[in-house]
Enzyme design. Structure first.
Site, PDB file in Angstrom:
ATOM      1  N   TYR A   1      -5.405   5.437  -9.021  1.00 56.56           N
ATOM      2  CA  TYR A   1      -6.568   4.630  -8.613  1.00 56.56           C
ATOM      3  C   TYR A   1      -7.805   5.020  -9.406  1.00 56.56           C
ATOM      4  O   TYR A   1      -8.599   4.158  -9.809  1.00 56.56           O
ATOM      5  CB  TYR A   1      -6.832   4.796  -7.105  1.00 56.56           C
ATOM      6  CG  TYR A   1      -5.863   4.010  -6.256  1.00 56.56           C
ATOM      7  CD1 TYR A   1      -6.155   2.702  -5.882  1.00 56.56           C
ATOM      8  CD2 TYR A   1      -4.661   4.562  -5.824  1.00 56.56           C
ATOM      9  CE1 TYR A   1      -5.279   1.964  -5.107  1.00 56.56           C
ATOM     10  CE2 TYR A   1      -3.772   3.833  -5.056  1.00 56.56           C
ATOM     11  CZ  TYR A   1      -4.082   2.541  -4.695  1.00 56.56           C
ATOM     12  OH  TYR A   1      -3.216   1.814  -3.933  1.00 56.56           O
TER      13      TYR A   1
ATOM     14  N   CYS B   1       0.825  -1.210   0.000  1.00 56.38           N
ATOM     15  CA  CYS B   1       0.000   0.000   0.000  1.00 56.38           C
ATOM     16  C   CYS B   1       0.861   1.263   0.000  1.00 56.38           C
ATOM     17  O   CYS B   1       1.699   1.448   0.885  1.00 56.38           O
ATOM     18  CB  CYS B   1      -0.897  -0.029   1.242  1.00 56.38           C
ATOM     19  SG  CYS B   1      -1.809   1.498   1.518  1.00 56.38           S
TER      20      CYS B   1
HETATM   21  N1  GSH Z   1      -6.528   7.977   2.868  1.00 52.54           N
HETATM   22  C1  GSH Z   1      -6.002   6.742   3.401  1.00 52.54           C
HETATM   23  C2  GSH Z   1      -6.104   5.662   2.349  1.00 52.54           C
HETATM   24  C3  GSH Z   1      -5.647   4.301   2.813  1.00 52.54           C
HETATM   25  C4  GSH Z   1      -6.089   3.197   1.830  1.00 52.54           C
HETATM   26  O1  GSH Z   1      -6.991   3.403   1.015  1.00 52.54           O
HETATM   27  N2  GSH Z   1      -5.436   2.016   1.897  1.00 52.54           N
HETATM   28  C5  GSH Z   1      -5.815   0.924   1.014  1.00 52.54           C
HETATM   29  C6  GSH Z   1      -4.616   0.127   0.554  1.00 52.54           C
HETATM   30  S1  GSH Z   1      -3.570   0.947  -0.577  1.00 52.54           S
HETATM   31  C7  GSH Z   1      -6.678  -0.077   1.744  1.00 52.54           C
HETATM   32  O2  GSH Z   1      -6.349  -0.516   2.841  1.00 52.54           O
HETATM   33  N3  GSH Z   1      -7.814  -0.454   1.133  1.00 52.54           N
HETATM   34  C8  GSH Z   1      -8.682  -1.457   1.641  1.00 52.54           C
HETATM   35  C9  GSH Z   1     -10.108  -1.237   1.217  1.00 52.54           C
HETATM   36  O3  GSH Z   1     -10.427  -0.150   0.708  1.00 52.54           O
HETATM   37  O4  GSH Z   1     -10.905  -2.149   1.418  1.00 52.54           O
HETATM   38  C10 GSH Z   1      -4.579   6.982   3.835  1.00 52.54           C
HETATM   39  O5  GSH Z   1      -3.863   7.749   3.165  1.00 52.54           O
HETATM   40  O6  GSH Z   1      -4.170   6.463   4.873  1.00 52.54           O
END
Ligand code: GSH
Length: 327
Positions: free
Chosen positions: A194, A57
């Protein structure tokens, strides 16, 4: 309803809920937004906080890079999830062993979602990493990477050796410029890849991929002859951009259709800036795991890549520092 019986698959399975009616991807704001600070509910104590991340991530990797740069390894322990994000979201190694992945040392959780449900059984947000966890109160302090890196930048300074305390990735005098760059880099680059990749209509895809490459053109100009984005020093603006650029050729070009140009062939100044950070500063290289990165994206989005085949290239994932183009 108890946390074990409530069906949260609409939240944990990314293939089920990602695009708007017009086919565009809309990232929802993070929910836990507390700060580690002196005099606050979350005091800066050594060993009190735990960081849950994925090497795949980009947002989580920002926090790993800043943790290293600030010398916070002894202050904040880390657990790394498996890169294969499935119907239940991110799994820990006890249910999905993968080289470099960990089990959850605090609760033996099977998935990241279990941590969110433990804190709030009615949670309706996404089960994202990074998570900064408070072991003292069993709470999620913050799950927004841009804020976690701001905390790491200053909150523990009193307890750090002076050389580490002196490192400032968000210096007062440069804040205006850093904020300015962060704003368009976030929208069109960090999140732009994304928006491009998760688009489910031609129009939404092009509305993301064109501005993405306009911003790369703009960054190429800024970085020509320069080692850093802002001023003459490493700032959070570099860290926030790096995590996207290092994933670009290995993943975003193919998986997210960001293929107008590659970084290595189309953007020599951006590529050199990235290679210098990676090869000259172990905070960048030691937190970069291309196995996790490539496996995660190509495996975890069956709506984009239903057979989960992970491409072999590019070889190498990142070019060496001293490298001659063949014409
Ligand atoms: N705005 C958040 C975004 C974090 C995020 O979207 N992480 C993703 C991985 S790259 C995630 O865990 N996604 C899981 C999901 O949406 O189910 C940050 O910057 O901490």
């Amino acid at each position: 309803m108890s946390s074990t019986t409530r069906d949260v698959s609409h939240l944990s399975d990314i293939s089920k809920s990602i695009s708007e009616p017009d086919g565009s991807f809309n990232r929802k704001p993070s929910v836990f937004r507390n700060f580690v600070e002196k005099g606050g509910a979350f005091a800066p104590e050594k060993g009190r906080y735990h960081l849950y991340v994925s090497y795949a991530c980009p947002w989580a990797t920002r926090t790993l890079i800043v943790r290293k740069i600030k010398g916070l390894e002894e202050f904040i322990d880390v657990s790394v999830v498996s890169p294969r994000m499935g119907a239940h979201g991110w799994p820990f190694a006890n249910v999905d062993a993968f080289p470099g992945a960990d089990a959850d040392p605090l609760f033996g959780a099977e998935h990241v979602k279990d941590l969110y449900m433990r804190v709030n059984p009615d949670y309706e947000g996404r089960f994202t990493v990074p998570i900064l966890w408070d072991k003292k109160t069993s709470a999620i302090v913050n799950n927004e990477s841009s804020e976690i890196i701001r905390m790491f930048n200053t909150a523990f300074n009193d307890q750090l050796p002076s050389d580490k305390a002196a490192i400032d990735l968000y210096p007062e005098a440069l804040r205006g410029e850093i904020d300015g760059i962060n704003e368009w880099v976030y929208d069109t680059v960090n999140n732009g890849v994304y928006k491009s990749g998760f688009a489910t209509s031609q129009k939404a895809y092009e509305a993301a991929v064109v501005p993405l490459f306009e911003s790369l053109d703009r960054l190429e100009k800024i970085l020509t002859g320069k080692d850093y984005l802002v001023g003459d020093q490493l700032t959070e603006a570099d860290i926030r951009l790096f995590v996207t650029i290092v994933r670009f050729d290995p993943v975003y070009v193919g998986h997210f259709k960001c293929n107008i140009r590659t970084i290595r062939d189309g953007y020599p100044a951006i590529d050199l800036w990235m290679r210098k950070l990676y090869w000259n500063n172990s905070a960048f290289s030691s937190t970069c795991n291309f196995e996790h990165i490539k496996t995660h994206y190509y495996w975890s989005h069956p709506q984009i890549n239903p057979h989960r085949v992970v491409p072999v290239g590019p070889i190498p994932n990142i070019l060496p520092l001293h490298h001659h183009h063949h014409h």
